[in-house]
Scaffold this motif. Structure first.
Motif, PDB file in Angstrom:
ATOM      1  N   MET A   1      -7.530  -8.231   1.348  1.00 40.39           N
ATOM      2  CA  MET A   1      -6.267  -8.032   0.642  1.00 40.39           C
ATOM      3  C   MET A   1      -5.812  -6.572   0.723  1.00 40.39           C
ATOM      4  O   MET A   1      -4.611  -6.285   0.811  1.00 40.39           O
ATOM      5  CB  MET A   1      -6.410  -8.451  -0.825  1.00 40.39           C
ATOM      6  N   PHE A   2      -6.771  -5.656   0.722  1.00 39.68           N
ATOM      7  CA  PHE A   2      -6.442  -4.232   0.825  1.00 39.68           C
ATOM      8  C   PHE A   2      -5.712  -3.949   2.133  1.00 39.68           C
ATOM      9  O   PHE A   2      -4.745  -3.174   2.165  1.00 39.68           O
ATOM     10  CB  PHE A   2      -7.714  -3.382   0.738  1.00 39.68           C
ATOM     11  N   GLU A   3      -6.169  -4.577   3.217  1.00 40.12           N
ATOM     12  CA  GLU A   3      -5.535  -4.359   4.519  1.00 40.12           C
ATOM     13  C   GLU A   3      -4.100  -4.880   4.519  1.00 40.12           C
ATOM     14  O   GLU A   3      -3.204  -4.257   5.113  1.00 40.12           O
ATOM     15  CB  GLU A   3      -6.345  -5.038   5.618  1.00 40.12           C
ATOM     16  N   ILE A   4      -3.888  -6.016   3.861  1.00 41.28           N
ATOM     17  CA  ILE A   4      -2.538  -6.594   3.816  1.00 41.28           C
ATOM     18  C   ILE A   4      -1.594  -5.701   3.022  1.00 41.28           C
ATOM     19  O   ILE A   4      -0.466  -5.415   3.462  1.00 41.28           O
ATOM     20  CB  ILE A   4      -2.585  -8.011   3.217  1.00 41.28           C
ATOM     21  N   ILE A   5      -2.036  -5.241   1.853  1.00 36.12           N
ATOM     22  CA  ILE A   5      -1.208  -4.348   1.041  1.00 36.12           C
ATOM     23  C   ILE A   5      -0.920  -3.058   1.797  1.00 36.12           C
ATOM     24  O   ILE A   5       0.220  -2.559   1.796  1.00 36.12           O
ATOM     25  CB  ILE A   5      -1.895  -4.037  -0.310  1.00 36.12           C
ATOM     26  N   SER A   6      -1.934  -2.532   2.473  1.00 36.01           N
ATOM     27  CA  SER A   6      -1.742  -1.323   3.266  1.00 36.01           C
ATOM     28  C   SER A   6      -0.737  -1.573   4.382  1.00 36.01           C
ATOM     29  O   SER A   6       0.105  -0.720   4.690  1.00 36.01           O
ATOM     30  CB  SER A   6      -3.075  -0.859   3.861  1.00 36.01           C
ATOM     31  N   GLY A   7      -0.819  -2.768   4.996  1.00 36.28           N
ATOM     32  CA  GLY A   7       0.111  -3.126   6.056  1.00 36.28           C
ATOM     33  C   GLY A   7       1.542  -3.217   5.561  1.00 36.28           C
ATOM     34  O   GLY A   7       2.477  -2.796   6.252  1.00 36.28           O
ATOM     35  N   LEU A   8       1.732  -3.746   4.360  1.00 35.92           N
ATOM     36  CA  LEU A   8       3.074  -3.844   3.780  1.00 35.92           C
ATOM     37  C   LEU A   8       3.646  -2.464   3.463  1.00 35.92           C
ATOM     38  O   LEU A   8       4.826  -2.197   3.706  1.00 35.92           O
ATOM     39  CB  LEU A   8       3.042  -4.708   2.518  1.00 35.92           C
ATOM     40  N   ILE A   9       2.788  -1.588   2.925  1.00 34.33           N
ATOM     41  CA  ILE A   9       3.231  -0.217   2.638  1.00 34.33           C
ATOM     42  C   ILE A   9       3.592   0.495   3.933  1.00 34.33           C
ATOM     43  O   ILE A   9       4.625   1.182   4.027  1.00 34.33           O
ATOM     44  CB  ILE A   9       2.142   0.556   1.871  1.00 34.33           C
ATOM     45  N   LEU A  10       2.756   0.308   4.957  1.00 28.46           N
ATOM     46  CA  LEU A  10       3.027   0.919   6.256  1.00 28.46           C
ATOM     47  C   LEU A  10       4.328   0.384   6.845  1.00 28.46           C
ATOM     48  O   LEU A  10       5.112   1.143   7.444  1.00 28.46           O
ATOM     49  CB  LEU A  10       1.865   0.654   7.212  1.00 28.46           C
ATOM     50  N   SER A  11       4.574  -0.907   6.670  1.00 24.36           N
ATOM     51  CA  SER A  11       5.819  -1.506   7.171  1.00 24.36           C
ATOM     52  C   SER A  11       7.032  -0.849   6.528  1.00 24.36           C
ATOM     53  O   SER A  11       8.025  -0.542   7.206  1.00 24.36           O
ATOM     54  CB  SER A  11       5.830  -3.014   6.884  1.00 24.36           C
ATOM     55  N   PHE A  12       6.949  -0.639   5.221  1.00 27.67           N
ATOM     56  CA  PHE A  12       8.053   0.019   4.508  1.00 27.67           C
ATOM     57  C   PHE A  12       8.248   1.444   5.009  1.00 27.67           C
ATOM     58  O   PHE A  12       9.385   1.886   5.250  1.00 27.67           O
ATOM     59  CB  PHE A  12       7.784   0.012   3.006  1.00 27.67           C
TER      60      PHE A  12
END
Length: 197
Positions: free
Chosen positions: A1-12
């Motif tokens: 889940m940490f990777e997904i949240i990090s991916g969403l932040i990176l996307s933004f």
């Protein structure tokens, strides 16, 4: 889940990179927000720097949307998160924290997102954009029609339902960002493509 949240932040954050502002400043030492419509997108950049400057801006803005989705695809195979990454990239472009949360209108970044999520509908909608631009000469009208065409086109071509849901969200965001353009179109005051100001 940490990777997904990090991916969403990176996307933004990827979506937030104001390439139009950067390119215009590098080549003219001026703030694109004080030129023409004040928008940081490719159309307004082309008014200041010409076709090549606008084209480069379009490519870079599109690439950051494409990259955001590609990175999330490396993290997860779940379409819910992949599509959300695309939304985050477009949100970042439209409300970039690097410029006081005032960004572009999301067309090029959305195209990059759609091109990675569902290339055939994206290319068809790009054709629609070009067709309406040739016929009517309004970038805003062409953008609105092409972006609104993506969800039904994706549905007709049986694209994943999550991608369709997120594309509806992006299309609504694009309509919201074009609200002033819509007003000018109704009042017949919208400048046509190629016209200064």
């Amino acid at each position: 889940m940490f990777e997904i949240i990090s991916g969403l932040i990176l996307s933004f954050l990827l979506g937030s990179i104001p390439f139009g502002f950067i390119i215009t400043y590098l080549f003219s030492k001026e703030d694109i927000r004080k030129t023409g419509s004040g928008n940081i997108g490719a159309t307004n950049v082309s008014r200041k720097l010409g076709f090549l400057g606008g084209f480069i801006t379009f490519l870079l803005d599109g690439f950051k949307g494409y990259l955001a989705v590609w990175i999330m695809m490396m993290i997860t195979i779940l379409p819910y998160w992949i599509g959300l990454a695309g939304v985050m990239a477009v949100l970042g472009h439209c409300f970039t924290p690097f410029l006081g949360f005032k960004g572009g209108k999301g067309i090029a970044t959305s195209f990059g997102v759609f091109l990675k999520l569902a290339p055939y509908p994206a290319l068809l909608c790009f054709f629609i954009f070009v067709l309406f631009l040739i016929l009517f000469k309004y970038v805003s009208l062409s953008s609105l029609i092409s972006s609104a065409s993506f969800p039904p086109t994706a549905y007709f071509l049986k694209i994943n339902e999550w991608f369709i849901v997120y594309s509806v969200c992006i299309s609504l965001l694009i309509i919201y960002k074009h609200r002033e353009n819509i007003k000018r179109l109704v009042e017949k005051k919208e400048p046509k493509f190629g016209r200064k100001g």
